[in-house]
Scaffold this motif. Structure first.
Motif, PDB file in Angstrom:
ATOM      1  N   LEU A 136      -3.003  -8.469  -6.188  1.00  0.00           N
ATOM      2  CA  LEU A 136      -4.420  -8.185  -5.981  1.00  0.00           C
ATOM      3  C   LEU A 136      -5.076  -8.002  -7.340  1.00  0.00           C
ATOM      4  N   LYS A 137      -6.063  -8.849  -7.638  1.00  0.00           N
ATOM      5  CA  LYS A 137      -6.806  -8.739  -8.882  1.00  0.00           C
ATOM      6  C   LYS A 137      -8.031  -7.855  -8.664  1.00  0.00           C
ATOM      7  N   ILE A 138      -8.282  -6.996  -9.627  1.00  0.00           N
ATOM      8  CA  ILE A 138      -9.464  -6.145  -9.601  1.00  0.00           C
ATOM      9  C   ILE A 138     -10.406  -6.623 -10.701  1.00  0.00           C
ATOM     10  N   TRP A 139     -11.583  -7.096 -10.301  1.00  0.00           N
ATOM     11  CA  TRP A 139     -12.519  -7.670 -11.258  1.00  0.00           C
ATOM     12  C   TRP A 139     -13.613  -6.695 -11.688  1.00  0.00           C
ATOM     13  N   ALA A 140     -13.941  -5.754 -10.811  1.00  0.00           N
ATOM     14  CA  ALA A 140     -14.984  -4.787 -11.163  1.00  0.00           C
ATOM     15  C   ALA A 140     -14.710  -3.475 -10.449  1.00  0.00           C
ATOM     16  N   HIS A 167     -19.741   0.052  -0.013  1.00  0.00           N
ATOM     17  CA  HIS A 167     -19.961   0.277  -1.439  1.00  0.00           C
ATOM     18  C   HIS A 167     -18.709  -0.012  -2.265  1.00  0.00           C
ATOM     19  N   GLY A 168     -17.535   0.124  -1.678  1.00  0.00           N
ATOM     20  CA  GLY A 168     -16.307  -0.121  -2.407  1.00  0.00           C
ATOM     21  C   GLY A 168     -15.117   0.566  -1.783  1.00  0.00           C
ATOM     22  N   ILE A 169     -13.991   0.401  -2.434  1.00  0.00           N
ATOM     23  CA  ILE A 169     -12.726   0.980  -1.986  1.00  0.00           C
ATOM     24  C   ILE A 169     -12.323   2.017  -3.025  1.00  0.00           C
ATOM     25  N   VAL A 170     -12.255   3.272  -2.620  1.00  0.00           N
ATOM     26  CA  VAL A 170     -11.970   4.356  -3.551  1.00  0.00           C
ATOM     27  C   VAL A 170     -10.468   4.601  -3.587  1.00  0.00           C
ATOM     28  N   VAL A 171      -9.912   4.564  -4.797  1.00  0.00           N
ATOM     29  CA  VAL A 171      -8.471   4.718  -4.997  1.00  0.00           C
ATOM     30  C   VAL A 171      -8.219   5.905  -5.918  1.00  0.00           C
ATOM     31  N   THR A 191     -15.183  -5.381  -6.742  1.00  0.00           N
ATOM     32  CA  THR A 191     -14.943  -6.829  -6.676  1.00  0.00           C
ATOM     33  C   THR A 191     -13.444  -7.066  -6.788  1.00  0.00           C
ATOM     34  N   LEU A 192     -12.887  -7.779  -5.771  1.00  0.00           N
ATOM     35  CA  LEU A 192     -11.438  -7.921  -5.660  1.00  0.00           C
ATOM     36  C   LEU A 192     -11.080  -9.360  -5.298  1.00  0.00           C
ATOM     37  N   GLN A 193      -9.813  -9.688  -5.482  1.00  0.00           N
ATOM     38  CA  GLN A 193      -9.351 -11.041  -5.167  1.00  0.00           C
ATOM     39  C   GLN A 193      -7.867 -11.013  -4.852  1.00  0.00           C
ATOM     40  N   GLY A 238      -4.387 -16.303  -4.274  1.00  0.00           N
ATOM     41  CA  GLY A 238      -4.718 -17.503  -3.521  1.00  0.00           C
ATOM     42  C   GLY A 238      -6.060 -17.462  -2.829  1.00  0.00           C
ATOM     43  N   GLY A 239      -6.769 -16.325  -2.929  1.00  0.00           N
ATOM     44  CA  GLY A 239      -8.061 -16.188  -2.272  1.00  0.00           C
ATOM     45  C   GLY A 239      -9.218 -16.256  -3.232  1.00  0.00           C
ATOM     46  N   LYS A 240     -10.408 -16.014  -2.707  1.00  0.00           N
ATOM     47  CA  LYS A 240     -11.615 -16.035  -3.517  1.00  0.00           C
ATOM     48  C   LYS A 240     -11.946 -14.642  -4.034  1.00  0.00           C
ATOM     49  N   ARG A 241     -12.713 -14.598  -5.091  1.00  0.00           N
ATOM     50  CA  ARG A 241     -13.228 -13.332  -5.594  1.00  0.00           C
ATOM     51  C   ARG A 241     -14.326 -12.852  -4.647  1.00  0.00           C
ATOM     52  N   LEU A 242     -14.202 -11.603  -4.166  1.00  0.00           N
ATOM     53  CA  LEU A 242     -15.106 -11.103  -3.139  1.00  0.00           C
ATOM     54  C   LEU A 242     -15.630  -9.718  -3.496  1.00  0.00           C
ATOM     55  N   ASP A 243     -16.851  -9.411  -3.039  1.00  0.00           N
ATOM     56  CA  ASP A 243     -17.303  -8.038  -3.147  1.00  0.00           C
ATOM     57  C   ASP A 243     -16.602  -7.204  -2.072  1.00  0.00           C
TER      58      ASP A 243
END
Length: 308
Positions: free
Chosen positions: A242-246, A265-269, A280-282, A285-290
């Motif tokens: 899982l890539k984290i872009w923002a 608003h997002g996923i709090v970790v 923003t995550l990806q 093999g998938g697309k970059r998504l909000d």
């Protein structure tokens, strides 16, 4: 002024465009050999080569510049200055001595801080409040030459390596045009770099891109921004990459890596100190998504752990 230009990536291409717009005579362009790129790994010219070809400039792409034979195309040109910007090859002293007014480097940091290959990313990682461009009279050391001019730019809390790169590329392009316009005065007043405050910006390694949720959220925020677009900060979700872009740091506490809340608003970790809201995550093999699009159709819930 008759110039030789040496550079390879987009950062350098912006400077070459500015020099051409300013009316300088570019006698030769040096750039790295074409490299495989893209899904098909097709040999692709560098951004600098593309600009040079668009303007009908002669291009030279040596693998090294160590031998007299490799240096010969440069020795044949009676140029005033060589401009170097993210070229990718170390220039030996014999090459540095060829131009009558020497070689100038466009470096993306406030020297002597962040000498080396990745000054933009390292400045963000370190939490620096500002960076900038140094126009430097080159010597044989690694970014150790005398400074001709320094241009400061702030690093905002929202800057990532891509946005800061673009700011500095434009600043560097403007700075080198201004430096050439006032070169005799700048060279007469040039200053040695301070002995104190030297740091080195090592090239980014992919192994650095794995998120350690034990670290404070503010550090991970900087890491995610510094590694966007390359090599991208990564963790795992259900064993998949899982890539984290923002992301940005928020209040929260819990077992590091645990999902604390999920909404549009997002996923709090939870992190080692504080928490991080992923926006923003990806998936591999998938697309970059909000966050909203990422959560659609996924049965995620608080308590799930990332990085396991």
């Amino acid at each position: 002024m008759k110039l030789v230009f040496a550079g390879t990536p987009d950062f350098a291409a912006d400077a070459l465009k500015a020099l051409l717009t300013a009316g300088h005579d570019i006698a030769l362009v040096l750039t790295q050999p074409d490299r495989p790129a893209g899904r098909g790994m097709k040999l692709t010219p560098s951004p600098v080569k593309q600009v040079a070809l668009e303007h009908g400039l002669p291009v030279y792409q040596p693998e090294k510049l160590r031998t007299p034979e490799q240096q010969a195309p440069l020795a044949e040109i009676d140029c005033d200055v060589m401009i170097v910007a993210a070229y990718g090859l170390i220039l030996p002293q014999v090459v540095l001595d060829l131009p009558s007014l020497g070689c100038l480097n466009i470096h993306a940091s406030l020297l002597p801080r962040w000498r080396g290959a990745a000054p933009i990313q390292r400045a963000i990682l370190a939490g620096d409040a500002q960076t900038g461009i140094t126009i430097m009279q080159m010597d044989a050391g690694l970014d150790t030459g005398d400074m001709l001019s320094v241009h400061v730019t702030p690093i905002s809390a929202s800057d990532n390596a891509h946005t800061l790169h673009d700011k500095l590329a434009q600043q560097g392009a403007n700075a080198i045009v201004a430096a050439l316009a006032d070169l005799p005065a700048l060279q007469a007043a040039r200053q040695a770099q301070p002995v104190d405050g030297v740091t080195y910006a090592e090239k980014l390694k992919k192994e650095e891109s794995q998120i350690d949720w034990q670290r404070p959220a503010v550090e991970l925020d900087r890491m995610i921004r510094a590694f966007n677009p390359f090599p991208s900060a990564q963790t795992t979700l259900d064993g998949a990459a899982l890539k984290i872009w923002a992301a940005h740091s928020v209040d929260g506490h819990g077992e590091p890596g645990t999902l604390l809340a999920l909404d549009r608003h997002g996923i709090v970790v939870a992190c080692g100190q504080g928490a991080l809201m992923l926006t923003t995550l990806q998936m591999a093999g998938g697309k970059r998504l909000d966050a909203t699009a990422f959560l659609a159709g996924r049965s995620l819930m608080a308590g799930i752990r990332l990085g396991d």
